[in-house]
Design a protein around this motif. Structure first.
Motif: not given
Length: 89
Positions: A60-79
């Motif tokens: 679960x911790x690994x999946x959470x880290x993966x989701x955080x990374x994906x979220x950061x990439x998405x926010x960067x692409x939106x910006x």
């Protein structure tokens, strides 16, 4: 007479020697051994459950880290998309 009760009295004991029967010795050894926790089936099963929980937590911790990374990439692409949109206008 009342003052006699305020004094501490000691009784003498007569010790002849150990008066332990073989039956008592066997009972005492069995009693001590029964109190020592051994590796029971319940204990080993709880260890297995703890291992499963630990593995699940790590996953679960690994999946959470993966989701955080994906979220950061998405926010960067939106910006980036917003920046390109404002620069075109």
């Amino acid at each position: 007479m009342v003052s006699a009760w305020s004094y501490t009295r000691r009784m003498k004991r007569l010790v002849v020697g150990p008066m332990i029967t073989p039956e008592y010795s066997e009972w005492w050894v069995k009693r001590i051994n029964d109190n020592v926790p051994g590796l029971s089936q319940e204990n080993s099963q709880s260890k297995l459950e703890a291992d499963k929980l630990r593995k699940g937590k790590n996953k679960a911790e690994k999946e959470l880290d993966s989701l955080k990374t994906d979220y950061k990439k998405l926010r960067m692409s939106m910006r980036t998309a917003e920046f390109e949109k404002t620069s075109e206008q």
